[in-house]
Design a protein around this motif. Structure first.
Motif, short mmCIF file in Angstrom:
data_model
loop_
_atom_site.label_atom_id
_atom_site.label_comp_id
_atom_site.label_asym_id
_atom_site.label_seq_id
_atom_site.Cartn_x
_atom_site.Cartn_y
_atom_site.Cartn_z
N UNK A 155 0.85 -1.19 0.00
CA UNK A 155 0.00 0.00 0.00
C UNK A 155 0.88 1.24 0.00
N UNK A 156 0.65 2.13 -0.98
CA UNK A 156 1.41 3.38 -1.10
C UNK A 156 0.65 4.50 -0.42
N UNK A 157 1.37 5.31 0.34
CA UNK A 157 0.74 6.42 1.06
C UNK A 157 0.61 7.67 0.21
N UNK A 158 1.34 7.73 -0.91
CA UNK A 158 1.27 8.86 -1.84
C UNK A 158 1.14 8.30 -3.25
N UNK A 159 0.61 9.06 -4.21
CA UNK A 159 0.55 8.58 -5.59
C UNK A 159 1.95 8.30 -6.15
N UNK A 182 3.00 8.39 -9.16
CA UNK A 182 3.42 9.32 -10.21
C UNK A 182 4.12 10.56 -9.65
N UNK A 183 3.89 10.88 -8.39
CA UNK A 183 4.49 12.07 -7.79
C UNK A 183 5.82 11.79 -7.09
N UNK A 184 6.28 10.56 -7.10
CA UNK A 184 7.52 10.22 -6.42
C UNK A 184 8.74 10.67 -7.23
N UNK A 185 9.82 10.89 -6.54
CA UNK A 185 11.10 11.20 -7.18
C UNK A 185 11.77 9.87 -7.55
N UNK A 186 11.70 9.48 -8.82
CA UNK A 186 12.23 8.20 -9.25
C UNK A 186 13.74 8.16 -9.15
N UNK A 187 14.43 9.27 -9.27
CA UNK A 187 15.89 9.28 -9.13
C UNK A 187 16.34 8.95 -7.71
N UNK A 188 15.45 9.07 -6.76
CA UNK A 188 15.78 8.74 -5.38
C UNK A 188 15.25 7.37 -4.98
N UNK A 189 13.98 7.10 -5.28
CA UNK A 189 13.34 5.89 -4.76
C UNK A 189 13.67 4.64 -5.56
N UNK A 190 13.75 4.74 -6.89
CA UNK A 190 14.02 3.53 -7.67
C UNK A 190 15.41 2.94 -7.39
N UNK A 230 5.51 -0.24 -13.55
CA UNK A 230 4.23 -0.19 -14.25
C UNK A 230 3.71 1.24 -14.40
N UNK A 231 3.96 2.09 -13.40
CA UNK A 231 3.39 3.44 -13.41
C UNK A 231 4.46 4.52 -13.64
N UNK A 232 5.71 4.10 -13.82
CA UNK A 232 6.76 5.10 -14.00
C UNK A 232 6.80 5.69 -15.39
N UNK A 233 6.59 4.84 -16.43
CA UNK A 233 6.60 5.33 -17.80
C UNK A 233 7.95 5.87 -18.22
N UNK A 234 7.95 7.11 -18.69
CA UNK A 234 9.17 7.73 -19.22
C UNK A 234 10.18 8.09 -18.13
#
Length: 257
Positions: free
Chosen positions: A95-99, A101-109, A136-140
């Motif tokens: 379960x994600x507490x935030x959407x 799409x709004x995450x910083x992928x350079x930090x979390x991935x 699945x939801x990261x896209x570009x």
């Protein structure tokens, strides 16, 4: 007059000389075979009697490395990830507490990929499902982060633990098959991530007439490596096969054949 028989010795000279070479019964090694002394190879001691040359040491190339805490574990214990495990009637889910799409992928991935070296629960569950959701939801947003994922993937493979290898291979398959151009972006980094796969590519257990149930559960390292290499070749463009073949000479193309 009584004639006495001729005086003959009990032992002849030859037998007497051989008896002198036998050890005394009171000697410590008289009744037992003396144990061979183990000596190092290529030394003067190896030419002496009653010695045995020490065998060469094992290389330990397949031995797993000791477990080390990762940054993912430390960050998760500090509560830095906006995720939690939710128990439902159908099982567990992330379960994600935030959407997402709004995450910083350079930090979390990269942080999630750093957790690939973890083999225990709940870290392996959070890492695998978290990477699946991000892909699945990261896209570009996934493609620019690929260079930051190489070192975490390399560290996970360097542990040489079968459970960690299977976990990392499944996540790489999700990453390459779920995002466009990621397979081609990984081609320049094959020299960093493929040497360990070359070691374990043919490490299938010989069960004889038995059944290896790890193949049905997706836990067989050799089968997962073969599937991952085929996915890398299909999504890696025209230069993928020749680069895989350079690092893993026993690999055969699934596209050309």
């Amino acid at each position: 007059m009584v004639v006495l028989p001729p005086c003959t010795p009990d032992l002849c000279g030859k037998d007497f000389r051989h008896s002198l070479k036998k050890p005394s019964p009171n000697y410590p090694y008289g009744a037992k075979t003396r144990k061979l002394r183990v000596v190092p190879a290529f030394t003067i001691q190896a030419m002496q009697k009653n010695t045995k040359v020490m065998p060469p040491p094992k290389s330990g190339v397949f031995d797993p490395l000791p477990i080390k805490p990762t940054m993912f574990r430390k960050s998760y214990q500090r509560g830095e990830f906006p995720v939690s495990i939710e128990f439902t009637s159908s099982g567990k889910r992330l379960a994600w507490k935030v959407p997402i799409e709004k995450l910083d992928f350079h930090h979390y991935l990269p942080m999630f990929f750093d957790g690939l070296a973890e083999a225990g629960y709940p870290f392996n569950f959070i890492v695998e499902h978290g990477i699946d959701d991000l892909v699945k939801k990261g896209g570009y947003k996934i493609l620019p982060v690929v260079p930051q994922l190489i070192i975490p993937i390399k560290n996970a493979f360097a542990t040489k633990r079968p459970s960690v290898l299977c976990h990392a291979l499944r996540c790489i398959q999700m990453l390459v098959a779920g995002c466009d151009k990621v397979g081609e972006a990984l081609v320049p980094y094959y020299r960093q991530i493929l040497p360990t796969l070359n070691l374990f590519k043919d490490r299938n257990r010989n069960m004889g007439s038995g059944i290896d149930h790890t193949t049905t559960r997706g836990e067989n390292v050799a089968d997962l490596i073969e599937d991952t290499l085929q996915i890398l070749e299909r999504h890696g463009g025209p230069d993928a096969f020749i680069n895989i073949k350079y690092m893993i000479p026993t690999y055969e193309s699934c596209v050309q054949n």
